[in-house]
Design a protein around this motif. Structure first.
Motif, PDB file in Angstrom:
ATOM      1  N   GLU A 139     -19.427  -4.900  -6.677  1.00 40.92           N
ATOM      2  CA  GLU A 139     -20.455  -3.920  -6.999  1.00 40.92           C
ATOM      3  C   GLU A 139     -20.501  -2.838  -5.933  1.00 40.92           C
ATOM      4  O   GLU A 139     -20.141  -3.076  -4.770  1.00 40.92           O
ATOM      5  N   VAL A 140     -20.947  -1.657  -6.308  1.00 41.97           N
ATOM      6  CA  VAL A 140     -21.202  -0.608  -5.332  1.00 41.97           C
ATOM      7  C   VAL A 140     -22.264  -1.101  -4.356  1.00 41.97           C
ATOM      8  O   VAL A 140     -23.287  -1.656  -4.754  1.00 41.97           O
ATOM      9  N   GLY A 141     -21.999  -0.916  -3.067  1.00 43.00           N
ATOM     10  CA  GLY A 141     -22.876  -1.417  -2.026  1.00 43.00           C
ATOM     11  C   GLY A 141     -22.386  -2.687  -1.375  1.00 43.00           C
ATOM     12  O   GLY A 141     -22.914  -3.097  -0.331  1.00 43.00           O
ATOM     13  N   ASP A 142     -21.365  -3.344  -1.945  1.00 38.72           N
ATOM     14  CA  ASP A 142     -20.841  -4.584  -1.376  1.00 38.72           C
ATOM     15  C   ASP A 142     -20.083  -4.334  -0.074  1.00 38.72           C
ATOM     16  O   ASP A 142     -19.330  -3.352   0.043  1.00 38.72           O
ATOM     17  N   SER A 143     -20.256  -5.227   0.880  1.00 34.94           N
ATOM     18  CA  SER A 143     -19.344  -5.287   2.018  1.00 34.94           C
ATOM     19  C   SER A 143     -18.098  -6.048   1.597  1.00 34.94           C
ATOM     20  O   SER A 143     -18.189  -7.084   0.922  1.00 34.94           O
ATOM     21  N   VAL A 144     -16.925  -5.550   1.987  1.00 34.69           N
ATOM     22  CA  VAL A 144     -15.670  -6.197   1.604  1.00 34.69           C
ATOM     23  C   VAL A 144     -14.744  -6.301   2.809  1.00 34.69           C
ATOM     24  O   VAL A 144     -14.893  -5.586   3.804  1.00 34.69           O
ATOM     25  N   CYS A 145     -13.802  -7.215   2.675  1.00 39.21           N
ATOM     26  CA  CYS A 145     -12.759  -7.401   3.675  1.00 39.21           C
ATOM     27  C   CYS A 145     -11.413  -7.140   3.005  1.00 39.21           C
ATOM     28  O   CYS A 145     -11.078  -7.771   2.000  1.00 39.21           O
ATOM     29  N   LEU A 146     -10.655  -6.191   3.555  1.00 38.89           N
ATOM     30  CA  LEU A 146      -9.334  -5.841   3.041  1.00 38.89           C
ATOM     31  C   LEU A 146      -8.274  -6.443   3.951  1.00 38.89           C
ATOM     32  O   LEU A 146      -8.350  -6.296   5.175  1.00 38.89           O
ATOM     33  N   ARG A 147      -7.295  -7.114   3.334  1.00 40.05           N
ATOM     34  CA  ARG A 147      -6.239  -7.755   4.113  1.00 40.05           C
ATOM     35  C   ARG A 147      -4.876  -7.414   3.536  1.00 40.05           C
ATOM     36  O   ARG A 147      -4.710  -7.335   2.318  1.00 40.05           O
ATOM     37  N   THR A 148      -3.907  -7.219   4.437  1.00 39.21           N
ATOM     38  CA  THR A 148      -2.549  -6.906   4.011  1.00 39.21           C
ATOM     39  C   THR A 148      -1.575  -7.390   5.071  1.00 39.21           C
ATOM     40  O   THR A 148      -1.986  -7.841   6.151  1.00 39.21           O
ATOM     41  N   ARG A 149      -0.292  -7.277   4.768  1.00 44.34           N
ATOM     42  CA  ARG A 149       0.764  -7.564   5.738  1.00 44.34           C
ATOM     43  C   ARG A 149       1.687  -6.359   5.845  1.00 44.34           C
ATOM     44  O   ARG A 149       2.060  -5.758   4.837  1.00 44.34           O
ATOM     45  N   ASN A 150       2.018  -6.027   7.079  1.00 35.20           N
ATOM     46  CA  ASN A 150       2.938  -4.927   7.315  1.00 35.20           C
ATOM     47  C   ASN A 150       4.289  -5.263   6.677  1.00 35.20           C
ATOM     48  O   ASN A 150       4.892  -6.294   7.001  1.00 35.20           O
ATOM     49  N   PRO A 151       4.776  -4.428   5.758  1.00 36.34           N
ATOM     50  CA  PRO A 151       6.024  -4.754   5.055  1.00 36.34           C
ATOM     51  C   PRO A 151       7.253  -4.748   5.960  1.00 36.34           C
ATOM     52  O   PRO A 151       8.306  -5.262   5.588  1.00 36.34           O
ATOM     53  N   HIS A 152       7.136  -4.173   7.159  1.00 40.55           N
ATOM     54  CA  HIS A 152       8.272  -4.080   8.064  1.00 40.55           C
ATOM     55  C   HIS A 152       8.386  -5.287   8.992  1.00 40.55           C
ATOM     56  O   HIS A 152       9.485  -5.772   9.253  1.00 40.55           O
ATOM     57  N   ASN A 153       7.241  -5.785   9.503  1.00 44.28           N
ATOM     58  CA  ASN A 153       7.325  -6.906  10.453  1.00 44.28           C
ATOM     59  C   ASN A 153       6.447  -8.101  10.070  1.00 44.28           C
ATOM     60  O   ASN A 153       6.427  -9.105  10.785  1.00 44.28           O
ATOM     61  N   GLY A 154       5.722  -8.007   8.972  1.00 45.05           N
ATOM     62  CA  GLY A 154       4.925  -9.135   8.507  1.00 45.05           C
ATOM     63  C   GLY A 154       3.608  -9.343   9.228  1.00 45.05           C
ATOM     64  O   GLY A 154       2.881 -10.296   8.927  1.00 45.05           O
ATOM     65  N   SER A 155       3.256  -8.472  10.183  1.00 42.22           N
ATOM     66  CA  SER A 155       2.009  -8.646  10.926  1.00 42.22           C
ATOM     67  C   SER A 155       0.808  -8.351  10.025  1.00 42.22           C
ATOM     68  O   SER A 155       0.868  -7.461   9.179  1.00 42.22           O
ATOM     69  N   PRO A 156      -0.289  -9.076  10.207  1.00 44.63           N
ATOM     70  CA  PRO A 156      -1.449  -8.876   9.333  1.00 44.63           C
ATOM     71  C   PRO A 156      -2.293  -7.689   9.772  1.00 44.63           C
ATOM     72  O   PRO A 156      -2.313  -7.295  10.932  1.00 44.63           O
ATOM     73  N   ALA A 157      -3.014  -7.115   8.836  1.00 47.96           N
ATOM     74  CA  ALA A 157      -4.017  -6.093   9.108  1.00 47.96           C
ATOM     75  C   ALA A 157      -5.281  -6.472   8.344  1.00 47.96           C
ATOM     76  O   ALA A 157      -5.212  -6.872   7.182  1.00 47.96           O
ATOM     77  N   VAL A 158      -6.415  -6.359   9.020  1.00 49.25           N
ATOM     78  CA  VAL A 158      -7.698  -6.722   8.426  1.00 49.25           C
ATOM     79  C   VAL A 158      -8.678  -5.587   8.669  1.00 49.25           C
ATOM     80  O   VAL A 158      -8.830  -5.115   9.798  1.00 49.25           O
ATOM     81  N   LEU A 159      -9.356  -5.141   7.616  1.00 52.13           N
ATOM     82  CA  LEU A 159     -10.363  -4.086   7.734  1.00 52.13           C
ATOM     83  C   LEU A 159     -11.633  -4.515   7.018  1.00 52.13           C
ATOM     84  O   LEU A 159     -11.578  -5.192   5.983  1.00 52.13           O
ATOM     85  N   LYS A 160     -12.771  -4.104   7.546  1.00 52.72           N
ATOM     86  CA  LYS A 160     -14.061  -4.322   6.885  1.00 52.72           C
ATOM     87  C   LYS A 160     -14.608  -2.965   6.435  1.00 52.72           C
ATOM     88  O   LYS A 160     -14.675  -2.030   7.228  1.00 52.72           O
ATOM     89  N   ARG A 161     -14.977  -2.883   5.190  1.00 54.30           N
ATOM     90  CA  ARG A 161     -15.483  -1.641   4.627  1.00 54.30           C
ATOM     91  C   ARG A 161     -16.615  -1.943   3.651  1.00 54.30           C
ATOM     92  O   ARG A 161     -16.901  -3.096   3.341  1.00 54.30           O
ATOM     93  N   THR A 162     -17.244  -0.863   3.128  1.00 53.11           N
ATOM     94  CA  THR A 162     -18.293  -0.982   2.126  1.00 53.11           C
ATOM     95  C   THR A 162     -17.920  -0.137   0.922  1.00 53.11           C
ATOM     96  O   THR A 162     -17.424   0.989   1.065  1.00 53.11           O
ATOM     97  N   LEU A 163     -18.149  -0.671  -0.258  1.00 53.85           N
ATOM     98  CA  LEU A 163     -17.884   0.059  -1.500  1.00 53.85           C
ATOM     99  C   LEU A 163     -19.059   1.005  -1.772  1.00 53.85           C
ATOM    100  O   LEU A 163     -20.198   0.560  -1.886  1.00 53.85           O
ATOM    101  N   VAL A 164     -18.779   2.308  -1.887  1.00 52.25           N
ATOM    102  CA  VAL A 164     -19.872   3.282  -1.995  1.00 52.25           C
ATOM    103  C   VAL A 164     -19.861   4.079  -3.301  1.00 52.25           C
ATOM    104  O   VAL A 164     -20.829   4.779  -3.605  1.00 52.25           O
ATOM    105  N   ALA A 165     -18.797   3.998  -4.080  1.00 51.70           N
ATOM    106  CA  ALA A 165     -18.753   4.695  -5.375  1.00 51.70           C
ATOM    107  C   ALA A 165     -17.699   4.006  -6.242  1.00 51.70           C
ATOM    108  O   ALA A 165     -16.810   3.305  -5.735  1.00 51.70           O
TER     109      ALA A 165
END
Length: 451
Positions: free
Chosen positions: A157-183
């Motif tokens: 839902e709009v207003g939710d806090s979310v956690c985005l996770r991915t892996r770098n396609p070149h070296n496999g290292s993880p990336a984690v971001l915290k954001r909020t859905l606003v629209a």
């Protein structure tokens, strides 16, 4: 003659005549209650002055806002009404947000602001969150984008806090971001801030409704008291303590946390990263998947006193470069791993008068790290009780790696089960200058083992 009432002529006359010994005037001024040691007058009647954060009058009444489920200055049960109260007092320079009894179901983190006190009614004020939802990203988003497209938007839902996770396609290292859905338009959501990392489909990128219940970033002068934070562990995915916890702080100074319960989180109970002068007193952290208390990387002068920590993976975890801290009079029970763990450049700390009982692996551990320059030196471990640690070959206090200049003094190291192959204190072969002073042992096959 009263030296505080000397005239200019009297002072120079006495000084010229040798009646004042060298250096005696600073000593006299230091004893004068009306002056500071350097001679300046002390502040006896403070005023509120623009930009002055040191001197502030002790006002009889300060700004306070009440949030309740049926009555109060603001009424509601969600994170939106609680955040509105926090933001209101913050934009007026700070104050207290009082949360009345009840269970508040949060879909996003409460973001603390500078000079705000968050006050609940103890066990009767519960902040919790619903079951988490995770989905893959349906389209690539580049580092400069401020939007994502979800494969399945059900549960978001709009207003939710979310956690985005991915892996770098070149070296496999993880990336984690915290954001909020606003629209939102269908499965496409705008974020409150840009990504600043590539979230591509080939990196198996996901979005989850995961977040700390209470958080603060780059703020100062916080007080959190008399709250119960429940992470709903059985219905939420895991979130690493470097990014979350029931309570999570990042780059924050001057924090007082008192009588707060952090429980049932699929991650840490209390976690603070690069935060200075954090005091945690009379709190309870229990049944969390990871760390009970996590003074995180670079945190200076943490104080953890009279807390109870139960049934977590590690009790107190000194992370990287935690210095000049004090862990005192804490009760740490039934920990699955280490009761207290000290390691990477965690130097000049004191661990005193704690009870560490029934740890699954080690009572107190000094981690081996990457060599002597990375170890936790110059720490004092004194007057603790470490009891019934680990399996049949368990070690109560294990000092590993190239740890140096540690003093273990007047600790009671006890084993009431069978002695088996259990060891009281083990010192690694590369350790140096480890002082053992007046420790008491009972019930071990070997009290002290070197190497």
């Amino acid at each position: 003659m009263n030296p505080t009432h000397w005239s200019r002529r009297q002072f120079f006359g006495l000084a010229a005549g040798g009646s004042i010994a060298a250096g005696s005037l600073p000593n006299l001024l230091a004893q004068d209650p009306e002056r500071q040691p350097d001679g300046r007058p002390r502040v006896t009647k403070s005023r509120s002055t623009s930009g002055d954060k040191v001197i502030e009058p002790d006002w009889n009444e300060r700004l306070s806002l009440t949030v309740g489920q049926k009555e109060g200055d603001l009424v509601g049960t969600t994170s939106k009404v609680l955040q509105a109260a926090i933001d209101y007092v913050a934009q007026l320079g700070g104050g207290t947000v009082r949360i009345q009894p009840g269970t508040y179901l949060l879909r996003s983190s409460l973001h603390l602001r500078s000079h705000v006190r968050l006050l609940g009614a103890g066990e009767d004020t519960i902040l919790t969150k619903p079951a988490s939802v995770t989905t893959k990203l349906a389209e690539d988003s580049d580092w400069y984008d401020q939007e994502i497209t979800l494969n399945d938007a059900k549960g978001f839902e709009v207003g939710d806090s979310v956690c985005l996770r991915t892996r770098n396609p070149h070296n496999g290292s993880p990336a984690v971001l915290k954001r909020t859905l606003v629209a939102r338009s269908g499965n496409r959501f705008k974020l409150d801030r840009p990504l600043r990392d590539n979230f591509w489909i080939i990196g198996e990128s996901t979005c989850s409704t995961l977040f700390p219940l209470v958080t603060g970033e780059e703020v100062e002068n916080l007080v959190i008291e008399n709250l119960t934070l429940d992470g709903n562990r059985g219905n939420n995915e895991h979130l690493d303590g470097n990014y979350g916890g029931c309570l999570f702080l990042q780059d924050v100074n001057q924090v007082q946390i008192r009588k707060v319960t952090a429980r049932n989180n699929n991650g840490d109970g209390f976690s603070w990263q690069i935060c200075h002068d954090v005091t945690v007193e009379d709190c309870h952290s229990h049944d969390n998947a990871d760390l009970g208390m996590h003074p995180g990387s670079g945190s200076q002068r943490p104080l953890m006193r009279r807390n109870k920590i139960e049934r977590c993976q590690i009790g107190i975890f000194f992370c990287w470069g935690v210095k000049f801290g004090l862990a005192e009079e804490n009760t740490i029970l039934d920990i699955r791993g280490q009761g207290i763990s000290i390691g990477h450049r965690d130097t000049d700390n004191i661990v005193r008068k704690n009870l560490v009982r029934s740890s699954g692996q080690t009572g107190i551990l000094f981690r081996p790290e990457r060599g002597a320059s990375f170890c936790g030196h110059r720490n004092l471990i004194e007057q603790n009780i470490v009891e019934n640690t680990g399996p049949a070959d368990g070690i109560a206090i294990d000092v590993q790696g190239g740890t140096e200049q540690v003093t273990l003094r007047e600790n009671q190291i006890l084993e009431t089960r069978a002695a088996a192959q259990r060891i009281g204190i083990k010192l690694g072969k590369e350790t140096k200058e480890i002082k053992l002073v007046d420790n008491h042992f009972s019930g071990f096959s070997q009290n002290v083992v070197q190497g």
